[in-house]
Design a protein around this motif. Structure first.
Motif, PDB file in Angstrom:
ATOM      1  N   ASP A  17       0.837  -1.198   0.000  1.00 28.79           N
ATOM      2  CA  ASP A  17       0.000   0.000   0.000  1.00 28.79           C
ATOM      3  C   ASP A  17       0.872   1.247   0.000  1.00 28.79           C
ATOM      4  O   ASP A  17       2.037   1.209   0.409  1.00 28.79           O
ATOM      5  CB  ASP A  17      -0.914  -0.002   1.225  1.00 28.79           C
ATOM      6  CG  ASP A  17      -2.164   0.834   1.026  1.00 28.79           C
ATOM      7  OD1 ASP A  17      -2.287   1.468  -0.044  1.00 28.79           O
ATOM      8  OD2 ASP A  17      -3.016   0.852   1.940  1.00 28.79           O
ATOM      9  N   ARG A  50       1.095  -4.981   4.058  1.00 27.40           N
ATOM     10  CA  ARG A  50       0.060  -4.944   5.092  1.00 27.40           C
ATOM     11  C   ARG A  50      -0.753  -6.215   5.020  1.00 27.40           C
ATOM     12  O   ARG A  50      -1.162  -6.653   3.929  1.00 27.40           O
ATOM     13  CB  ARG A  50      -0.828  -3.711   4.888  1.00 27.40           C
ATOM     14  CG  ARG A  50      -1.986  -3.604   5.886  1.00 27.40           C
ATOM     15  CD  ARG A  50      -2.548  -2.190   5.922  1.00 27.40           C
ATOM     16  NE  ARG A  50      -2.974  -1.724   4.614  1.00 27.40           N
ATOM     17  CZ  ARG A  50      -4.196  -1.875   4.129  1.00 27.40           C
ATOM     18  NH1 ARG A  50      -5.119  -2.526   4.844  1.00 27.40           N
ATOM     19  NH2 ARG A  50      -4.517  -1.399   2.946  1.00 27.40           N
ATOM     20  N   THR A  69       7.205  -2.679   2.093  1.00 28.93           N
ATOM     21  CA  THR A  69       6.368  -2.861   3.280  1.00 28.93           C
ATOM     22  C   THR A  69       5.045  -3.452   2.833  1.00 28.93           C
ATOM     23  O   THR A  69       4.444  -2.957   1.863  1.00 28.93           O
ATOM     24  CB  THR A  69       6.126  -1.531   4.003  1.00 28.93           C
ATOM     25  OG1 THR A  69       7.366  -0.999   4.457  1.00 28.93           O
ATOM     26  CG2 THR A  69       5.199  -1.720   5.206  1.00 28.93           C
ATOM     27  N   HIS A 121      -4.248  -5.975   9.269  1.00 27.29           N
ATOM     28  CA  HIS A 121      -3.776  -4.597   9.055  1.00 27.29           C
ATOM     29  C   HIS A 121      -2.391  -4.350   9.623  1.00 27.29           C
ATOM     30  O   HIS A 121      -1.867  -3.227   9.508  1.00 27.29           O
ATOM     31  CB  HIS A 121      -4.763  -3.550   9.607  1.00 27.29           C
ATOM     32  CG  HIS A 121      -6.144  -3.657   9.032  1.00 27.29           C
ATOM     33  ND1 HIS A 121      -6.386  -3.663   7.670  1.00 27.29           N
ATOM     34  CD2 HIS A 121      -7.358  -3.769   9.645  1.00 27.29           C
ATOM     35  CE1 HIS A 121      -7.688  -3.772   7.470  1.00 27.29           C
ATOM     36  NE2 HIS A 121      -8.302  -3.846   8.639  1.00 27.29           N
ATOM     37  N   GLN A 122      -1.784  -5.365  10.229  1.00 28.44           N
ATOM     38  CA  GLN A 122      -0.408  -5.220  10.705  1.00 28.44           C
ATOM     39  C   GLN A 122       0.529  -5.085   9.509  1.00 28.44           C
ATOM     40  O   GLN A 122       0.337  -5.718   8.474  1.00 28.44           O
ATOM     41  CB  GLN A 122      -0.020  -6.442  11.545  1.00 28.44           C
ATOM     42  CG  GLN A 122       1.371  -6.362  12.148  1.00 28.44           C
ATOM     43  CD  GLN A 122       1.721  -7.608  12.949  1.00 28.44           C
ATOM     44  OE1 GLN A 122       0.878  -8.492  13.142  1.00 28.44           O
ATOM     45  NE2 GLN A 122       2.947  -7.678  13.433  1.00 28.44           N
ATOM     46  N   LYS A 123       1.560  -4.254   9.671  1.00 32.05           N
ATOM     47  CA  LYS A 123       2.532  -4.046   8.613  1.00 32.05           C
ATOM     48  C   LYS A 123       3.880  -4.664   8.968  1.00 32.05           C
ATOM     49  O   LYS A 123       4.260  -4.702  10.146  1.00 32.05           O
ATOM     50  CB  LYS A 123       2.723  -2.543   8.347  1.00 32.05           C
ATOM     51  CG  LYS A 123       1.489  -1.839   7.820  1.00 32.05           C
ATOM     52  CD  LYS A 123       1.764  -0.361   7.582  1.00 32.05           C
ATOM     53  CE  LYS A 123       0.537   0.356   7.038  1.00 32.05           C
ATOM     54  NZ  LYS A 123       0.813   1.813   6.832  1.00 32.05           N
TER      55      LYS A 123
END
Length: 629
Positions: free
Chosen positions: A479, A547, A545, A581-583
């Protein structure tokens, strides 16, 4: 998408897809609004009226036209009406209502529908007979954004330019700021490398592929030999056989002064010799020869091409296209071996072929505007697409063509673009809160690998063939938002003043923006490195990164598939997530010796897998084939 695909039709009907194109024909059955409720309450836009356009309905809820130069002699009377058929075709491909028994003179008969048939359509007519004016394009973008469309599909190309002078790059950037993803066609300049268009990283750039359905046109020779070429021939022969000759035998006395009579060039054929006959012509590639040949009174033609044909054109008279060096040679040999050569061209039939494959016309990368971003992003069907059409245009676009139908079969990356816009809309119906970048990532990381490989590999098809149903549950997404793109632009060397103009913020300064480290400086769903010096060693680092949008408690393991001559390491190679929703961040370090003279592309693959999801990220290294690149 399959008819059996799980859908949220009530959510789809609240989504508004906008198109910048040539207008729309409300007479096409694909835009019947039977069963549709009123437009979403947030929609306040007006619907322009004009000649051949009386208004919108609950399916097509918006239609506007833009023409800065109303005195342009090639502009027909101002109206959202579609005089070319292109906009009607793309709109029905994206979100047309189901139409049973649709066909082109019974060719390709079946149910025709858009990818998201419940969605609403808004058309912004920015293209006319004279082309697409840049100011009209920007005005169309501004209006669509202000009206509140959820997605934009732009099947318009152009010469690749700096992001700050390209109207599609500028317009789609402002759309991205408002949470609107723009899908664009990759261009029809293939198979040449570096022909890709619409390359801004915030655009979803779509290449064209072929499906397993091909339109073939059989023909027979008087010696009993049968063969098949490609075309869209709507005509049924009235005779068992017709006289056959080639361009040389049909040439007029002075034809050589005007061009190549073997190719049936304009002015080279004698109408007295070819009238009522089928002509065999040679062509390096298909040019608009059918209208030239039709003017002579020929009943049909067979065109021998220097390359095996892969696309079926709709022709104004009976015709078929063949490989000149195999089938074409046999035709010429037959003509020269008998006193009374004959042939007959039959009506087109639909046949099955291996698929998917990249259409030869689809533009290829690498791009030259931002060298370390892979384009195209993804591939979708764009070859021989049956969809809605405008009766204000003839099937071939020629004024002398008297066929005006509600459906037509057309090819191009223009046809692929709305397929992906539909797939993005489908994903959003399940995830209304996802950003444009998240939806784009979901489509790219779940794309189906292309089974039919080509030398250009990902430069032709990007992440692969779009797979909408898998994209609904991608597991992980790459994202990003506007600040990420601003950092990318700063890293690309654009100055703060230029970026400030794009933003409308005179105080913008790159020193205040966080720039992602790595080869590309962007959290992109693909990894691409362009070696400008052919003798350089391969050395690149990609920082990413992701998500978690899958299961709360999950562990993803990295798996690399590497070609000979490339090494890579993923750090870390395992990512553990405890909640949705943890990255998590990782980097990929790619190394290798200078690429050999016979190699200009190396394709690798990073796959993150948790046993339920496969998150695929292509890794591509390209070596310039000469120093001018």
């Amino acid at each position: 998408m399959s008819l059996k695909a799980k859908r949220k039709s009530n959510k789809e009907s609240d989504i508004i897809v906008g198109l910048l194109d040539t207008g729309i024909s409300m007479a096409c059955p694909s835009f019947n609004d039977k069963g549709y409720g009123p437009p979403p309450s947030r929609w306040k836009a007006k619907c322009d009226t004009g000649v051949n356009f009386t208004g919108c309905n609950n399916k097509v809820i918006g239609a506007k036209y833009f023409k800065l130069d109303r005195m342009d002699p090639l502009v027909r009377l101002p109206s959202p009406a579609d005089y070319q058929g292109h906009g009607t075709h793309t709109a029905s491909t994206l979100a047309g209502a189901p139409v049973e028994g649709a066909s082109l003179f019974n060719i390709g008969k079946g149910t025709v529908r858009g990818g998201v048939p419940s969605a609403r359509i808004a058309m912004y007519k920015v293209c006319w007979d004279s082309g697409c004016n840049e100011m009209d394009l920007l005005a169309g973008f501004d209006e669509a954004i202000a009206d509140g469309v959820d997605f934009l599909s732009v099947s318009i190309g152009g010469v690749p330019r700096s992001f700050f002078v390209d109207p599609i790059a500028i317009g789609s950037f402002h759309a991205m700021k408002r949470g609107i993803l723009t899908s664009c066609s990759a261009g029809n300049k293939g198979p040449s490398l570096m022909s890709i268009q619409n390359v801004a990283p915030w655009i979803l750039t779509v290449a064209a592929s072929g499906t397993d359905k091909q339109f073939a046109t059989p023909f027979a020779l008087g010696n009993g030999k049968n063969a098949t070429g490609l075309s869209i021939n709507t005509f049924t022969p009235k005779k068992k056989m017709y006289p056959l000759l080639n361009g040389a035998l049909g040439a007029n006395a002075t034809g050589y002064k005007y061009g190549n009579y073997s190719s049936c060039d304009y002015g080279t054929l004698d109408p007295n010799k070819v009238k009522g006959r089928i002509v065999y012509c040679l062509g390096a590639d298909f040019i608009d020869q059918d209208s030239i040949i039709a003017e002579t009174g020929a009943t049909g033609f067979i065109m021998g091409l220097s390359k095996k044909p892969v696309m079926s054109y709709t022709t104004i008279i009976a015709a078929t296209f063949v490989d000149a060096f195999t089938v074409g040679k046999n035709i010429n040999d037959y003509i020269n071996s008998t006193k009374n050569p004959q042939a007959v061209i039959y009506k087109t039939k639909r046949v099955r072929v291996p698929a998917p494959f990249v259409a030869s016309f689809s533009s290829r990368g690498p791009q030259v505007t931002s060298r370390n971003i892979l384009k195209p992003d993804i591939t979708a069907p764009g070859l021989n697409i049956l969809a809605g059409f405008s009766k204000l245009a003839s099937l071939t676009g020629y004024d002398e063509d008297d066929r005006h139908e509600n459906f037509n079969i057309i090819s191009g990356t223009s046809m692929a673009c709305p397929h992906v816009a539909a797939a993005a809309t489908y994903v959003k119906s399940f995830h209304p809160d996802w950003s444009p970048a998240a939806i784009k990532s979901a489509l790219m990381t779940t794309a189906t690998p292309m089974l039919i490989k080509e030398d250009e590999a990902e430069l032709g098809y990007g992440s692969g063939q779009v797979n909408p149903t898998r994209a609904v549950n991608p597991g992980l997404v790459y994202d990003m938002g506007m600040s990420s793109y601003l950092g990318f632009l700063c890293k690309q060397g654009y100055n703060s003043s230029d970026i400030g103009l794009l933003l409308g913020n005179k105080r913008f300064n790159c020193s205040n923006i966080k720039i992602l480290p790595g080869a590309d400086g962007l959290n992109y769903p693909t990894m691409y490195f362009h070696l400008l010096n052919a003798n350089s060693r391969i050395s690149a680092v990609f920082c990413r990164t992701v998500r978690n949008v899958g299961y709360g408690n999950s562990t993803y393991n990295a798996r690399l598939t590497l070609p000979k001559g490339l090494t890579a390491e993923v750090i870390p190679n395992t990512m553990k997530f405890t909640h949705v929703h943890q990255k998590q961040s990782f980097k990929v370090v790619v190394n290798g010796p200078p690429m050999s003279n016979g190699t200009y592309i190396l394709s690798a693959l990073l796959e993150w897998n948790d046993s339920k999801h496969s998150v695929r990220t292509p890794i591509v290294v390209f070596r310039s084939m000469d120093q001018s690149h």
